[in-house]
Motif scaffolding. Structure first.
Motif, PDB file in Angstrom:
ATOM      1  N   GLY A  49      -2.301  -8.884  35.322  1.00  0.00           N
ATOM      2  CA  GLY A  49      -3.044  -9.772  36.203  1.00  0.00           C
ATOM      3  C   GLY A  49      -2.511 -11.180  36.337  1.00  0.00           C
ATOM      4  N   PHE A  50      -1.341 -11.456  35.805  1.00  0.00           N
ATOM      5  CA  PHE A  50      -0.770 -12.794  35.921  1.00  0.00           C
ATOM      6  C   PHE A  50      -0.260 -13.071  37.340  1.00  0.00           C
ATOM      7  N   VAL A  51       0.301 -12.052  37.951  1.00  0.00           N
ATOM      8  CA  VAL A  51       0.893 -12.197  39.283  1.00  0.00           C
ATOM      9  C   VAL A  51       0.482 -11.022  40.166  1.00  0.00           C
ATOM     10  N   ARG A  52       0.697 -11.193  41.464  1.00  0.00           N
ATOM     11  CA  ARG A  52       0.478 -10.096  42.408  1.00  0.00           C
ATOM     12  C   ARG A  52       1.680 -10.029  43.326  1.00  0.00           C
ATOM     13  N   GLY A  53       2.159  -8.825  43.537  1.00  0.00           N
ATOM     14  CA  GLY A  53       3.322  -8.636  44.390  1.00  0.00           C
ATOM     15  C   GLY A  53       2.918  -8.318  45.810  1.00  0.00           C
ATOM     16  N   GLU A  54       3.653  -8.855  46.757  1.00  0.00           N
ATOM     17  CA  GLU A  54       3.478  -8.547  48.171  1.00  0.00           C
ATOM     18  C   GLU A  54       4.826  -8.053  48.683  1.00  0.00           C
ATOM     19  N   VAL A  55       4.852  -6.777  49.058  1.00  0.00           N
ATOM     20  CA  VAL A  55       6.094  -6.148  49.490  1.00  0.00           C
ATOM     21  C   VAL A  55       6.730  -6.948  50.620  1.00  0.00           C
ATOM     22  N   GLY A  56       7.997  -7.268  50.438  1.00  0.00           N
ATOM     23  CA  GLY A  56       8.745  -7.995  51.447  1.00  0.00           C
ATOM     24  C   GLY A  56       8.471  -9.484  51.510  1.00  0.00           C
ATOM     25  N   VAL A  57       7.541  -9.961  50.668  1.00  0.00           N
ATOM     26  CA  VAL A  57       7.183 -11.380  50.711  1.00  0.00           C
ATOM     27  C   VAL A  57       7.530 -12.070  49.395  1.00  0.00           C
ATOM     28  N   GLY A  58       7.069 -11.502  48.271  1.00  0.00           N
ATOM     29  CA  GLY A  58       7.340 -12.100  46.972  1.00  0.00           C
ATOM     30  C   GLY A  58       6.271 -11.749  45.961  1.00  0.00           C
ATOM     31  N   THR A  59       6.371 -12.348  44.791  1.00  0.00           N
ATOM     32  CA  THR A  59       5.412 -12.150  43.704  1.00  0.00           C
ATOM     33  C   THR A  59       4.754 -13.493  43.431  1.00  0.00           C
ATOM     34  N   PHE A  60       3.437 -13.532  43.567  1.00  0.00           N
ATOM     35  CA  PHE A  60       2.700 -14.781  43.532  1.00  0.00           C
ATOM     36  C   PHE A  60       1.832 -14.910  42.281  1.00  0.00           C
ATOM     37  N   VAL A  61       1.698 -16.139  41.792  1.00  0.00           N
ATOM     38  CA  VAL A  61       0.889 -16.428  40.615  1.00  0.00           C
ATOM     39  C   VAL A  61      -0.589 -16.351  40.992  1.00  0.00           C
ATOM     40  N   ARG A  62      -1.332 -15.577  40.203  1.00  0.00           N
ATOM     41  CA  ARG A  62      -2.769 -15.450  40.416  1.00  0.00           C
ATOM     42  C   ARG A  62      -3.491 -16.562  39.664  1.00  0.00           C
ATOM     43  N   PRO A  63      -4.722 -16.874  40.053  1.00  0.00           N
ATOM     44  CA  PRO A  63      -5.500 -17.881  39.316  1.00  0.00           C
ATOM     45  C   PRO A  63      -5.719 -17.458  37.864  1.00  0.00           C
ATOM     46  N   LYS A  64      -5.749 -18.420  36.963  1.00  0.00           N
ATOM     47  CA  LYS A  64      -5.864 -18.123  35.532  1.00  0.00           C
ATOM     48  C   LYS A  64      -7.112 -17.316  35.198  1.00  0.00           C
ATOM     49  N   ASP A  65      -8.190 -17.509  35.946  1.00  0.00           N
ATOM     50  CA  ASP A  65      -9.403 -16.753  35.632  1.00  0.00           C
ATOM     51  C   ASP A  65      -9.275 -15.270  35.979  1.00  0.00           C
ATOM     52  N   GLU A  66      -8.191 -14.875  36.627  1.00  0.00           N
ATOM     53  CA  GLU A  66      -7.935 -13.470  36.948  1.00  0.00           C
ATOM     54  C   GLU A  66      -6.961 -12.819  35.970  1.00  0.00           C
ATOM     55  N   TRP A  67      -6.413 -13.610  35.053  1.00  0.00           N
ATOM     56  CA  TRP A  67      -5.473 -13.064  34.081  1.00  0.00           C
ATOM     57  C   TRP A  67      -6.234 -12.208  33.091  1.00  0.00           C
ATOM     58  N   GLN A  68      -5.697 -11.029  32.817  1.00  0.00           N
ATOM     59  CA  GLN A  68      -6.380 -10.109  31.918  1.00  0.00           C
ATOM     60  C   GLN A  68      -5.453  -9.634  30.804  1.00  0.00           C
ATOM     61  N   ALA A  69      -4.549 -10.466  30.388  1.00  0.00           N
ATOM     62  CA  ALA A  69      -3.568 -10.066  29.375  1.00  0.00           C
ATOM     63  C   ALA A  69      -4.249  -9.785  28.042  1.00  0.00           C
ATOM     64  N   ALA A  70      -3.742  -8.803  27.368  1.00  0.00           N
ATOM     65  CA  ALA A  70      -4.251  -8.484  26.033  1.00  0.00           C
ATOM     66  C   ALA A  70      -3.838  -9.577  25.060  1.00  0.00           C
ATOM     67  N   ASP A  71      -4.661  -9.790  24.076  1.00  0.00           N
ATOM     68  CA  ASP A  71      -4.327 -10.772  23.038  1.00  0.00           C
ATOM     69  C   ASP A  71      -3.169 -10.262  22.212  1.00  0.00           C
ATOM     70  N   ASP A  72      -2.182 -11.109  21.997  1.00  0.00           N
ATOM     71  CA  ASP A  72      -1.009 -10.708  21.197  1.00  0.00           C
ATOM     72  C   ASP A  72      -1.197 -11.107  19.756  1.00  0.00           C
TER      73      ASP A  72
END
Length: 72
Positions: A49-72
């Motif tokens: 959930g850190f980024v979202r890809g758009e085919v043919g456009v690029g990979t964009f940073v998502r808002p921090k409140d949408e990040w769902q990374a597991a705790d390391d």
């Protein structure tokens, strides 16, 4: 690669709503890494959930409140 990109996202190096560097740009920055390694790192960032890809456009940073990374 994943850790470096994630650190840059968390530090705000890549801004919300803006694209991260393209695959080609990242290959130029790290010429010793295989293209597939970079792709896997970006795919993991997208899955977490850190980024979202758009085919043919690029990979964009998502808002921090949408990040769902597991705790390391």
């Amino acid at each position: 690669m994943y850790d470096i990109l994630r650190e840059r996202l968390e530090a705000g190096t890549y801004k919300t709503g803006f694209p991260i560097p393209s695959l080609s740009q990242l290959e130029q920055e790290w010429p010793d890494l295989a293209r597939n390694t970079i792709r896997k790192a970006i795919a993991r960032l997208e899955k977490e959930g850190f980024v979202r890809g758009e085919v043919g456009v690029g990979t964009f940073v998502r808002p921090k409140d949408e990040w769902q990374a597991a705790d390391d």
